[in-house]
Motif scaffolding. Structure first.
Motif, PDB file in Angstrom:
ATOM      1  N   MET A  26      71.572  69.302  58.586  1.00 25.19           N
ATOM      2  CA  MET A  26      72.468  70.070  59.450  1.00 25.19           C
ATOM      3  C   MET A  26      73.750  69.275  59.724  1.00 25.19           C
ATOM      4  N   GLY A  27      74.094  68.349  58.823  1.00 25.36           N
ATOM      5  CA  GLY A  27      75.117  67.368  59.135  1.00 25.36           C
ATOM      6  C   GLY A  27      76.495  67.542  58.568  1.00 25.36           C
ATOM      7  N   VAL A  28      76.791  66.779  57.515  1.00 26.00           N
ATOM      8  CA  VAL A  28      78.164  66.502  57.110  1.00 26.00           C
ATOM      9  C   VAL A  28      78.942  67.752  56.728  1.00 26.00           C
ATOM     10  N   GLU A  29      78.365  68.645  55.909  1.00 22.75           N
ATOM     11  CA  GLU A  29      79.121  69.826  55.487  1.00 22.75           C
ATOM     12  C   GLU A  29      79.500  70.700  56.679  1.00 22.75           C
TER      13      GLU A  29
ATOM     14  N   LEU B 221      67.272  77.004  56.856  1.00 24.77           N
ATOM     15  CA  LEU B 221      67.265  76.621  58.264  1.00 24.77           C
ATOM     16  C   LEU B 221      67.974  77.633  59.157  1.00 24.77           C
ATOM     17  N   GLU B 222      68.339  78.788  58.574  1.00 26.20           N
ATOM     18  CA  GLU B 222      69.052  79.806  59.361  1.00 26.20           C
ATOM     19  C   GLU B 222      68.219  80.302  60.545  1.00 26.20           C
ATOM     20  N   ARG B 223      66.935  80.578  60.312  1.00 20.78           N
ATOM     21  CA  ARG B 223      66.077  81.085  61.382  1.00 20.78           C
ATOM     22  C   ARG B 223      65.932  80.046  62.495  1.00 20.78           C
ATOM     23  N   PHE B 224      65.817  78.803  62.102  1.00 21.98           N
ATOM     24  CA  PHE B 224      65.723  77.717  63.079  1.00 21.98           C
ATOM     25  C   PHE B 224      66.987  77.644  63.912  1.00 21.98           C
ATOM     26  N   LEU B 225      68.149  77.713  63.262  1.00 21.76           N
ATOM     27  CA  LEU B 225      69.413  77.668  63.992  1.00 21.76           C
ATOM     28  C   LEU B 225      69.525  78.848  64.944  1.00 21.76           C
ATOM     29  N   ASP B 226      69.123  80.036  64.501  1.00 19.15           N
ATOM     30  CA  ASP B 226      69.153  81.216  65.384  1.00 19.15           C
ATOM     31  C   ASP B 226      68.351  80.971  66.655  1.00 19.15           C
ATOM     32  N   ASP B 227      67.154  80.412  66.494  1.00 15.45           N
ATOM     33  CA  ASP B 227      66.307  80.184  67.665  1.00 15.45           C
ATOM     34  C   ASP B 227      66.890  79.118  68.583  1.00 15.45           C
ATOM     35  N   VAL B 228      67.484  78.091  67.995  1.00 12.84           N
ATOM     36  CA  VAL B 228      68.124  77.047  68.815  1.00 12.84           C
ATOM     37  C   VAL B 228      69.265  77.645  69.627  1.00 12.84           C
ATOM     38  N   LEU B 229      70.087  78.468  68.990  1.00 16.48           N
ATOM     39  CA  LEU B 229      71.220  79.073  69.696  1.00 16.48           C
ATOM     40  C   LEU B 229      70.732  80.036  70.772  1.00 16.48           C
ATOM     41  N   ASP B 230      69.675  80.800  70.466  1.00 14.25           N
ATOM     42  CA  ASP B 230      69.129  81.707  71.473  1.00 14.25           C
ATOM     43  C   ASP B 230      68.579  80.929  72.669  1.00 14.25           C
ATOM     44  N   GLU B 231      67.851  79.862  72.385  1.00 20.22           N
ATOM     45  CA  GLU B 231      67.196  79.120  73.458  1.00 20.22           C
ATOM     46  C   GLU B 231      68.182  78.371  74.346  1.00 20.22           C
TER      47      GLU B 231
ATOM     48  N   TYR C  69      61.908  67.820  63.504  1.00 21.08           N
ATOM     49  CA  TYR C  69      63.249  67.250  63.645  1.00 21.08           C
ATOM     50  C   TYR C  69      63.422  66.044  62.729  1.00 21.08           C
ATOM     51  N   SER C  70      62.410  65.213  62.640  1.00 24.26           N
ATOM     52  CA  SER C  70      62.506  64.022  61.791  1.00 24.26           C
ATOM     53  C   SER C  70      62.691  64.398  60.330  1.00 24.26           C
ATOM     54  N   ALA C  71      62.079  65.518  59.920  1.00 25.13           N
ATOM     55  CA  ALA C  71      62.179  65.952  58.523  1.00 25.13           C
ATOM     56  C   ALA C  71      63.537  66.556  58.182  1.00 25.13           C
ATOM     57  N   LEU C  72      64.329  66.896  59.211  1.00 20.91           N
ATOM     58  CA  LEU C  72      65.635  67.509  58.943  1.00 20.91           C
ATOM     59  C   LEU C  72      66.576  66.546  58.251  1.00 20.91           C
TER      60      LEU C  72
ATOM     61  N   LEU D  80      74.994  69.634  69.328  1.00 22.64           N
ATOM     62  CA  LEU D  80      74.129  70.384  68.418  1.00 22.64           C
ATOM     63  C   LEU D  80      72.894  69.551  68.082  1.00 22.64           C
ATOM     64  N   ASP D  81      73.098  68.267  67.815  1.00 23.87           N
ATOM     65  CA  ASP D  81      71.975  67.387  67.499  1.00 23.87           C
ATOM     66  C   ASP D  81      71.021  67.278  68.693  1.00 23.87           C
ATOM     67  N   ALA D  82      71.569  67.173  69.890  1.00 22.99           N
ATOM     68  CA  ALA D  82      70.724  67.098  71.087  1.00 22.99           C
ATOM     69  C   ALA D  82      69.906  68.376  71.257  1.00 22.99           C
ATOM     70  N   SER D  83      70.516  69.524  70.961  1.00 22.14           N
ATOM     71  CA  SER D  83      69.814  70.803  71.078  1.00 22.14           C
ATOM     72  C   SER D  83      68.703  70.920  70.034  1.00 22.14           C
ATOM     73  N   LEU D  84      69.009  70.509  68.800  1.00 25.04           N
ATOM     74  CA  LEU D  84      68.000  70.535  67.750  1.00 25.04           C
ATOM     75  C   LEU D  84      66.817  69.652  68.129  1.00 25.04           C
ATOM     76  N   ARG D  85      67.119  68.489  68.666  1.00 23.90           N
ATOM     77  CA  ARG D  85      66.091  67.524  69.043  1.00 23.90           C
ATOM     78  C   ARG D  85      65.221  68.064  70.172  1.00 23.90           C
ATOM     79  N   ALA D  86      65.848  68.812  71.076  1.00 22.06           N
ATOM     80  CA  ALA D  86      65.123  69.330  72.235  1.00 22.06           C
ATOM     81  C   ALA D  86      64.233  70.510  71.874  1.00 22.06           C
TER      82      ALA D  86
END
Length: 516
Positions: A185-188, A230-240, A178-181, A165-171
């Motif tokens: 998107m982590g521990v919980e 960050l829901e919209r961001f996650l949606d786009d990452v999963l789509d991509e 990404y640096s501001a995240l 997941l982290d690699a996908s977010l980074r890509a």
């Protein structure tokens, strides 16, 4: 292109009689709006400022394209020259409106798989010690990911999930975003996933990756542990990164061209709108044609112009809230650089498609399939960047930009240094492109309620002036959003009465809401 005006009698007839409607912009949203309005029985004409139709669907052909005699469409059948998608290049199969139009326009046979990031095990991604193959990256990714956690007391599968997941977010994300995240998107999220059996979601030939799209689809409750903004961001990452993305074989531009062929009213290019004046009984357009400017009085107008372009025009008769959303809507830049290569050299390196995450200035590198004659070469989408990363590349001069991309990419693909390997280069920096001033609306980092409020305000009409485009939709940055907004605008015009109250308009559901 320009075709003679033809009156249209819709099968269903127009409510209150046919309306005369001018659509500004011949991108997907403008073409769909015109198509649907004509089906409702209205008279429509489209004006487009640029010399081309298609908007941010832009297929560049290096050579050997095959055109249908007597038509402006490009055939996707048989061999042709290599092409690069400098705009929209993929469609999630779950985007039902887009897939509906593909079917309605008879393009089903052109639908092919689109292979994306990490889908090819021989593709690359960066690690701390250099580039890694996707098939070999899991141990390094897990170690580097776990090193940043306050505790490593997680199951092996959970750490593998977190690493990919982290690699996908980074890509997908620009470096600055990404640096501001941080750890948002982590521990919980890891704590929740740690209670799920992830074994069925291990994928790849050695089961060393996690199918993120399938996991989130099967366990929607996991999304509740993603920060709401960050829901919209996650949606786009999963789509991509999904395995269910498609493309149109032979070029994405077949979609707008096929749509344009179905529109009966005139489509006139080279007519640049420079001003819009909204009045009680008309919308007056100032239009630049060549060296002169003319005025056109319109009964109704659908404006699909991107807001960064619209805010540079003379606008009058707009209310303050509408002007505010036009000025404030954020577009991100997008820059694509494609190399016309002598051959698909990456195939000798074991890569059959998909994409690498290159990092650096290049960010993402895609290996499109060779749809045409291999003797005419192959296209490498050398660099795909968005946001600040795209702006950084766009600020460079053409020669310097090409050199930076070639130099960085040659570390991963030294074949690019071979004499005669690169036959040509083409680029499109959407952030500085005259007709868009941005690649797409991005609402990452916003809560759902804020996103929806901005969408509604962006789409809200001004008397006889209506709005469409991905910036007016619930799926910004996708063809689906452009189509959704066009259907809604057509529905609004169909029911519009010049002196109807705003309460009536606000209480009526949009067509996309009715059909959901």
């Amino acid at each position: 292109m320009t075709r003679p005006f033809q009156e249209v009698a819709g099968a269903d007839g127009a409510i209150g009689g046919p309306k005369n409607i001018t659509v500004i912009g011949a991108g997907i949203s403008g073409l769909v709006a015109a198509y649907e309005l004509e089906r409702l029985g209205h008279h429509v004409q489209i004006i487009e400022g640029s010399p081309e139709i298609g908007g941010r669907i832009h297929t560049h052909r290096f050579s050997g394209d095959r055109r249908i005699p007597g038509d402006d469409r490009v055939s996707a059948d048989g061999p042709g020259g290599p092409f690069a998608e400098l705009g929209a290049m993929r469609i999630p199969a779950g985007h039902r409106l887009t897939m509906h139009y593909i079917a309605e326009l008879g393009l089903q046979k052109h639908v092919s798989e689109f292979r994306t990031l990490f889908s090819d095990e021989a593709a690359y991604l960066p690690g701390s010690t250099g580039y890694l193959r996707v098939r070999d990256a899991h141990e390094t990714l897990v170690d580097e990911f776990a090193a940043g956690l306050p505790s490593r007391d997680y199951q092996e599968n959970t750490l593998l999930f977190g690493a990919w997941l982290d690699a996908s977010l980074r890509a997908v994300a620009p470096r600055e975003f990404y640096s501001a995240l941080g750890t948002e998107m982590g521990v919980e999220l890891l704590n929740r996933v740690d209670h799920i059996d992830l074994t069925p979601y291990r994928c790849g030939s050695t089961k060393n990756r996690i199918d993120l799209h399938a996991l989130f689809a099967d366990h929607p409750q996991v999304r509740t542990f993603c920060p709401p903004h960050l829901e919209r961001f996650l949606d786009d990452v999963l789509d991509e990164t999904s395995s269910t993305i498609v493309r149109l074989r032979g070029g994405m531009d077949v979609l707008p061209r096929r749509l344009a062929a179905r529109v009966r009213g005139p489509i006139s290019t080279g007519l640049e709108v420079v001003g819009i004046d909204v009045r009680d009984d008309a919308v007056i357009l100032g239009i630049r044609q060549g060296a002169g400017t003319l005025t056109r009085i319109c009964d109704y107008v659908v404006c699909t112009i991107p807001f960064p372009v619209l805010r540079g025009m003379h606008l009058s008769g707009f209310d303050r809230d509408k002007l505010d959303i036009i000025r404030q809507t954020k577009y991100w830049a997008g820059t694509k650089i494609a190399f016309h290569c002598r051959e698909a050299f990456w195939e000798k390196d074991g890569i059959s498609g998909g994409a690498s995450f290159t990092g650096g200035h290049v960010r993402q590198t895609y290996y499109p399939p060779v749809d045409g004659d291999p003797a005419l070469g192959a296209v490498l989408l050398a660099s795909y960047t968005i946001g600040p990363d795209a702006e950084e590349l766009a600020r460079l001069g053409e020669a310097e930009r090409n050199a930076v991309v070639a130099r960085e990419l040659a570390v991963m693909h030294p074949q690019l240094r071979e004499p005669g390997m690169v036959l040509g280069v083409v680029a499109r920096a959407w952030g500085t492109h005259r007709w868009s001033r941005g690649a797409a609306t991005v609402r990452w980092g916003q809560a759902a309620a804020v996103r929806e409020a901005e969408r509604r305000e962006a789409a809200r009409p001004q008397k006889g002036l209506f709005f469409a485009g991905e910036h007016c939709s619930s799926k910004p940055a996708w063809i689906e959003g452009a189509i959704e907004s066009a259907i809604d605008a057509a529905h609004e015009i169909e029911w519009y009465e010049p002196r109807a109250s705003r309460v009536f308009a606000a209480s009526r559901p949009s067509r996309s809401e009715e059909s959901a």
